[in-house]
Design a protein around this motif. Structure first.
Motif: not given
Length: 307
Positions: A184-186, A267-273
């Motif tokens: 989902q986040l990706a 960047r935060m979303i990508e890191a969480a993914a």
């Protein structure tokens, strides 16, 4: 050509008002376009008023009275209709979908989940199971199809210019487990790389913000005034009173100012993914849980001095 829909004037005061407007317009032998000519409004906006979905602005009501020669009837009644229309929420998600399809721009806030048009199927299925555990597979599949049919809002180049602010907790809440969250986040990060969609994250440490709960959608149109749609778990409401819309818009501007910049948010979303995909997120949560349990045990073992 789409079939003409009859209007049930008994549903609400706005519907009764709209039905009377349509009757007067058709009795005068005018089309929607002919009726709005000379005003600042479009035919589709007048159609929504006739169906009881939008309020009649006073300047348009005066224009309609002149064109239809109705002796000021619609101008006299439009304020009463506005009050009646805003006195209680109605099931209006279908109306919001119609407006979403015509919107030129969409601004959204969500404090709990990824916005609907951005949700991938596994994530959405988890949301449905939590909210409606009694739904059978056929019903769930129907909802999935409807949800993915709205993907164009964010995912297609021809969709409206869109801006979304997410609370950081949306990234941290493990809906469906690591694999579901990673996918989902990706997906959000991929869509956010496109120019017509901007996403920001409001940090959890940011303190109180204008919208504390639920979802808020602000929609703008090329031929009609903007509206706000607010939604909870089981109901929603459309607001088109200009004063209320302005309040929501100003609050949304403050929300964007408090959120992280788009580049840092991405960047935060990508890191969480990546954390979900590698399992790091689960390991950190387990470490936090064990640490918390140890602190609680030590706290229970400490004798507190008497007062």
């Amino acid at each position: 050509m789409a079939a003409r829909k009859d209007i049930d004037g008994s549903v609400s005061v706005p519907a009764f008002y709209g039905k009377e407007l349509r009757w007067k317009r058709e009795a005068a032998g005018l089309t929607l376009q002919q009726t709005v000519e000379g005003s600042y409004y479009g035919a589709s906006y007048l159609s929504e008023i006739e169906r009881g979905h939008r309020r009649m602005p006073e300047d348009l009501a005066r224009h309609v009275d002149r064109v239809l020669r109705t002796d000021g009837f619609f101008a006299r009644c439009c304020e009463d209709v506005r009050k009646a229309g805003s006195s209680a929420p109605a099931p209006c998600f279908a109306q919001a979908l119609e407006m979403e399809a015509r919107a030129r721009g969409i601004e959204e806030w969500n404090s709990t989940v990824i916005p609907g048009p951005l949700q991938v199927e596994p994530y959405f299925r988890e949301i449905i199971r939590a909210a409606h555990p009694h739904y059978d597979e056929e019903k769930v599949a129907q909802l999935v199809a409807v949800r993915r049919s709205r993907a164009y809002v964010y995912e297609e180049a021809g969709g409206p210019a869109s801006w979304t602010v997410l609370h950081e907790s949306v990234l941290r809440q493990p809906v469906g487990g690591n694999d579901v969250m990673a996918e989902q986040l990706a997906h959000v990060a991929t869509v956010a790389g496109r120019s017509r969609f901007v996403v920001q994250v409001l940090p959890s440490v940011g303190g109180p913000q204008p919208y504390m709960t639920g979802s808020t959608f602000l929609m703008s149109f090329s031929d009609a005034p903007p509206i706000v749609y607010t939604e909870g778990s089981y109901s929603g409401q459309i607001h088109d009173d200009p004063n209320i819309v302005v309040e929501y818009q100003q609050a949304y501007n403050r929300l964007r100012a408090a959120a992280l910049p788009p580049e840092k948010s991405l960047r935060m979303i990508e890191a969480a993914a990546e954390d979900y995909a590698s399992g790091n997120r689960s390991r950190r949560l387990e470490h936090r849980r064990l640490t918390s349990r140890g602190l609680q045990s030590r706290t229970r073992g400490v004798r507190r001095p008497g007062r």
